[in-house]
Motif scaffolding. Structure first.
Motif, PDB file in Angstrom:
ATOM      1  N   ALA A  58       0.514  -1.169   0.532  1.00 10.70           N
ATOM      2  CA  ALA A  58      -0.182  -0.094  -0.515  1.00 10.70           C
ATOM      3  C   ALA A  58       1.009   1.030   0.047  1.00 10.70           C
ATOM      4  CB  ALA A  58      -0.788   0.067   0.807  1.00 10.70           C
ATOM      5  N   ARG A  59       1.633   1.091   0.599  1.00  9.86           N
ATOM      6  CA  ARG A  59       2.954   2.235   0.971  1.00  9.86           C
ATOM      7  C   ARG A  59       3.194   2.341  -0.633  1.00  9.86           C
ATOM      8  NH1 ARG A  59       6.848   1.817   5.399  1.00  9.86           N
ATOM      9  NH2 ARG A  59       7.495   4.172   4.684  1.00  9.86           N
ATOM     10  N   GLU A  60       4.198   1.464  -1.440  1.00 13.54           N
ATOM     11  CA  GLU A  60       4.266   1.399  -2.627  1.00 13.54           C
ATOM     12  C   GLU A  60       3.987   2.206  -3.011  1.00 13.54           C
ATOM     13  OE1 GLU A  60       7.331   1.593  -4.321  1.00 13.54           O
ATOM     14  OE2 GLU A  60       6.133   0.976  -6.130  1.00 13.54           O
ATOM     15  N   ALA A  61       2.839   1.706  -3.405  1.00 13.73           N
ATOM     16  CA  ALA A  61       1.487   2.422  -4.534  1.00 13.73           C
ATOM     17  C   ALA A  61       1.307   3.725  -4.610  1.00 13.73           C
ATOM     18  CB  ALA A  61      -0.082   1.625  -4.029  1.00 13.73           C
ATOM     19  N   ALA A  62       1.272   4.302  -2.998  1.00 19.76           N
ATOM     20  CA  ALA A  62       0.493   5.923  -2.660  1.00 19.76           C
ATOM     21  C   ALA A  62       2.140   6.672  -3.158  1.00 19.76           C
ATOM     22  CB  ALA A  62       1.011   6.223  -1.203  1.00 19.76           C
ATOM     23  N   ARG A  63       3.355   5.754  -2.924  1.00 20.06           N
ATOM     24  CA  ARG A  63       4.560   6.422  -4.028  1.00 20.06           C
ATOM     25  C   ARG A  63       4.647   6.287  -5.636  1.00 20.06           C
ATOM     26  NH1 ARG A  63       7.701   2.425  -0.500  1.00 20.06           N
ATOM     27  NH2 ARG A  63       7.871   3.466   1.468  1.00 20.06           N
ATOM     28  N   ARG A  64       4.289   5.609  -5.977  1.00 21.37           N
ATOM     29  CA  ARG A  64       4.142   5.304  -6.855  1.00 21.37           C
ATOM     30  C   ARG A  64       3.110   6.401  -7.628  1.00 21.37           C
ATOM     31  NH1 ARG A  64       2.235  -0.294 -10.350  1.00 21.37           N
ATOM     32  NH2 ARG A  64       0.544   0.968 -11.652  1.00 21.37           N
ATOM     33  N   LEU A  65       2.159   6.498  -7.087  1.00 21.17           N
ATOM     34  CA  LEU A  65       1.063   7.467  -7.612  1.00 21.17           C
ATOM     35  C   LEU A  65       2.104   8.747  -7.709  1.00 21.17           C
ATOM     36  CD1 LEU A  65      -1.938   7.276  -8.226  1.00 21.17           C
ATOM     37  CD2 LEU A  65      -2.574   8.261  -6.274  1.00 21.17           C
ATOM     38  N   GLN A  66       2.550   9.719  -6.508  1.00 23.16           N
ATOM     39  CA  GLN A  66       3.388  10.333  -6.373  1.00 23.16           C
ATOM     40  C   GLN A  66       4.185  10.615  -7.186  1.00 23.16           C
ATOM     41  OE1 GLN A  66       3.055  12.462  -3.876  1.00 23.16           O
ATOM     42  NE2 GLN A  66       4.395  13.997  -5.836  1.00 23.16           N
ATOM     43  N   CYS A  67       4.813   9.739  -7.766  1.00 24.65           N
ATOM     44  CA  CYS A  67       5.761   9.427  -8.871  1.00 24.65           C
ATOM     45  C   CYS A  67       5.208   9.360 -10.457  1.00 24.65           C
ATOM     46  CB  CYS A  67       6.105   7.621  -8.962  1.00 24.65           C
ATOM     47  SG  CYS A  67       8.102   7.455 -10.152  1.00 24.65           S
ATOM     48  N   SER A  68       3.925   8.860 -11.004  1.00 16.97           N
ATOM     49  CA  SER A  68       3.779   9.809 -11.847  1.00 16.97           C
ATOM     50  C   SER A  68       2.744  10.823 -12.260  1.00 16.97           C
ATOM     51  CB  SER A  68       1.923   8.663 -12.387  1.00 16.97           C
ATOM     52  OG  SER A  68       0.680   9.165 -11.396  1.00 16.97           O
ATOM     53  N   ASN A  69       2.072  11.510 -10.863  1.00 21.05           N
ATOM     54  CA  ASN A  69       1.747  12.635 -10.749  1.00 21.05           C
ATOM     55  C   ASN A  69       2.941  13.910 -11.016  1.00 21.05           C
ATOM     56  OD1 ASN A  69      -0.742  13.736  -9.948  1.00 21.05           O
ATOM     57  ND2 ASN A  69      -0.266  13.693  -8.228  1.00 21.05           N
ATOM     58  N   ASN A  70       4.243  13.255 -10.134  1.00 21.54           N
ATOM     59  CA  ASN A  70       5.201  14.616 -10.961  1.00 21.54           C
ATOM     60  C   ASN A  70       5.289  14.721 -12.510  1.00 21.54           C
ATOM     61  OD1 ASN A  70       5.763  14.437  -8.205  1.00 21.54           O
ATOM     62  ND2 ASN A  70       7.729  13.116  -8.228  1.00 21.54           N
ATOM     63  N   LEU A  71       4.989  12.968 -13.328  1.00 22.35           N
ATOM     64  CA  LEU A  71       5.525  13.141 -14.351  1.00 22.35           C
ATOM     65  C   LEU A  71       4.025  14.128 -15.346  1.00 22.35           C
ATOM     66  CD1 LEU A  71       5.991   9.171 -15.570  1.00 22.35           C
ATOM     67  CD2 LEU A  71       7.535  11.984 -16.324  1.00 22.35           C
ATOM     68  N   LYS A  72       3.144  14.319 -14.960  1.00 21.49           N
ATOM     69  CA  LYS A  72       1.849  15.023 -15.124  1.00 21.49           C
ATOM     70  C   LYS A  72       2.459  16.397 -15.184  1.00 21.49           C
ATOM     71  CE  LYS A  72      -1.967  11.910 -15.134  1.00 21.49           C
ATOM     72  NZ  LYS A  72      -2.149  11.241 -14.859  1.00 21.49           N
ATOM     73  N   GLN A  73       2.850  16.378 -14.115  1.00 21.12           N
ATOM     74  CA  GLN A  73       3.084  18.305 -14.011  1.00 21.12           C
ATOM     75  C   GLN A  73       4.665  18.336 -15.265  1.00 21.12           C
ATOM     76  OE1 GLN A  73       4.491  18.922 -10.047  1.00 21.12           O
ATOM     77  NE2 GLN A  73       4.937  21.108 -10.144  1.00 21.12           N
ATOM     78  N   VAL A  74       4.999  17.582 -14.791  1.00 21.45           N
ATOM     79  CA  VAL A  74       6.705  17.881 -16.471  1.00 21.45           C
ATOM     80  C   VAL A  74       5.445  18.370 -16.807  1.00 21.45           C
ATOM     81  CG1 VAL A  74       9.043  17.195 -17.011  1.00 21.45           C
ATOM     82  CG2 VAL A  74       7.655  16.608 -15.235  1.00 21.45           C
ATOM     83  N   GLY A  75       4.513  17.143 -17.302  1.00 21.85           N
ATOM     84  CA  GLY A  75       4.179  17.123 -18.754  1.00 21.85           C
ATOM     85  C   GLY A  75       3.326  18.657 -19.114  1.00 21.85           C
ATOM     86  N   LEU A  76       2.938  19.028 -18.281  1.00 21.45           N
ATOM     87  CA  LEU A  76       2.101  20.320 -18.754  1.00 21.45           C
ATOM     88  C   LEU A  76       3.323  21.570 -18.372  1.00 21.45           C
ATOM     89  CD1 LEU A  76      -0.846  20.351 -15.054  1.00 21.45           C
ATOM     90  CD2 LEU A  76      -0.461  20.624 -17.548  1.00 21.45           C
TER      91      LEU A  76
END
Lengths: 317, 163
Positions: free
Chosen positions: A33-51
């Protein structure tokens, strides 16, 4: 007749063992569950870079250059990360960054930029799952104390099968392959109109969040900046034609062999890889983020890295 | 109090079906060992590279499989021997590889490098063997041990470099 309130030693041991097993079963679930949360943060960062990349594209008409050299063409320039800073709320750093140099992105030769970026933390460059070093050009390196941030993501400059691709050093395939078939290319800029495969079929930024291993099992940092910082660019007069902070896709996802062709110190084909089990995340030019399985066919991966190969990838996710 | 109740309940369960515990433990063990495992079967690859019978003590052996996207190198030891080792373990994924042999990689420090260092010549690695297209070497990796020795010849290189 036995006293019901008393326990024998065997009973107690069994009870302890059962509780132990239950905890052992529960722990991996909590960790997952903790890794899933980190992974979500990881993909969120990519979204921000995409913007930021898309904002850059709409004001300049092109995506930023993946890696630049200095104006005189003789020194190390800076990377696409520096170019998108104003579009990701880092204007103050961007305005102070010396873009003349020479050099600019090579902090070993530009004290002003080294002081500016020392210990500056950019959360959108960091995948929280990663155990890679946050600061590079820093101890344990014997001669640097710059402490510049190293990103967990790299730009895609194309795939090895694109018509623009060539051996990094002519006639010496052991140095890896360099392509300009992607959207973040060295010494130039690609426009959205050049992505004839479609923005949703072209990768632009990919993840690099794990260590590579050499033949003895020792860990090595195989990110595309290989310990030179997110700002490091390119230099055409370099005898080894090194390019930083972008990668040419050659290997399968999660290839972590230090010593594979084009993976290694300052090499051009640093792999798309992650600490997440089973694959790695990729930002596409339309701003979407997908988890690419390591079972993806190598040709499909090349098609996703090239902007104009005419191969539109259908249902991958 | 709650702990005591739990322990008492567990004790009752244990008394009623003591035989179930070893069974449960074995099942759990099977489940844990059954999960995970290597992602791909590798075939071990090792061998020796010589030039006209003499060991080639410096260089790289490159294995390329374009269908799988595997491009792996192995360093030659002082006696000309090598063994391929990837991050997941010794060997290469099964399949057919083109093989070439090249000089070792050169590292130079960063900074304005206007005069490139003179490349060292490796007369014991003829040009023909340095590229997949001309080396004529292929290896099919099968499960288990694969030995792949290469003895390079000078004459062959002269004939091929013209084409």
């Amino acid at each position: 007749m036995r006293d019901r309130r008393a326990f024998t030693l065997v009973e107690l041991l069994v009870v302890i063992a059962i509780i132990g097993i239950l905890i052992a079963l529960l722990l991996p679930a909590v960790q997952a569950a903790r890794e899933a949360a980190r992974r979500l943060q990881c993909s969120n960062n990519l979204k921000q870079v995409g913007l930021a990349l898309l904002s850059y594209e709409s004001s300049h008409g092109v995506f930023p250059p993946g890696a630049l050299e200095t104006a005189d063409g003789l020194h190390w320039g800076h990377s696409w990360w520096v170019r998108i800073l104003p579009y990701i709320e880092q204007n103050t750093i961007y305005d102070q960054f010396d873009q003349e140099g020479p050099p600019t992105g090579w902090l070993g030769g530009n004290d002003h930029n080294a002081d500016l970026l020392r210990k500056k933390y950019f959360p959108f460059m960091r995948c929280p799952s990663s155990t890679l070093r946050q600061w590079v050009m820093a101890p344990p390196h014997p001669s640097w104390d710059v402490y510049v941030m190293s990103a967990n993501y790299t730009g895609v400059s194309g795939a090895t099968d694109h018509p623009t691709a060539h051996d990094r050093l002519d006639g010496q395939p052991e140095y890896g392959r360099v392509s300009s078939g992607g959207l973040l290319i060295a010494y130039g800029s690609a426009s959205a109109a050049q992505a004839t495969d479609g923005m949703s079929n072209t990768m632009i930024v990919v993840e690099q969040s794990d260590w590579c291993k050499d033949t003895s099992g020792e860990k090595f940092d195989c990110r595309s900046d290989t310990r030179h910082g997110f700002c490091m660019g390119a230099n055409r007069s370099d005898s080894l034609k090194r390019v930083f902070n972008v990668t040419t896709v050659l290997h399968r996802i999660n290839e972590k062999s230090w010593g594979a062709v084009g993976i290694g110190s300052c090499a051009p084909n640093q792999p798309i890889q992650s600490v997440h089990p089973g694959g790695a995340q990729a930002l596409f030019a339309d701003g979407s983020v997908h988890f690419l399985s390591e079972m993806v066919e190598i040709q499909t991966l090349y098609n996703l890295a090239n902007r104009d190969d005419g191969n539109v990838v259908g249902d991958l996710w | 109090m709650v702990t005591l109740m739990v322990i008492t309940a567990l004790r009752d369960i244990y008394r009623r079906c003591a035989y179930a515990l070893p069974v449960a433990l074995v099942l759990l063990g099977l489940c844990l060992t059954g999960c995970g495992g290597p992602r791909e079967i590798l075939g071990k690859v090792s061998g020796k590279v010589t030039f006209q019978g003499e060991p080639v003590s410096e260089g790289l052996v490159i294995f390329s499989n374009t269908d799988k996207g595997v491009y792996m190198t192995a360093k030659l030891g002082p006696d000309g021997s090598y063994a391929v080792k990837m991050a997941e373990g010794s060997g290469l994924p099964l399949g057919t590889y083109q093989v070439s042999i090249t000089p070792p990689l050169v590292e130079v420090p960063l900074g304005p490098m206007l005069t490139p260092p003179k490349p060292r010549a490796f007369p014991n690695i003829p040009p023909k063997y340095r590229r997949n297209e001309t080396s004529g070497l292929t290896l099919t990796v099968e499960q288990g041990d694969n030995t792949f020795d290469v003895d390079m010849e000078k004459r062959a290189s002269a004939a091929n470099s013209r084409s």
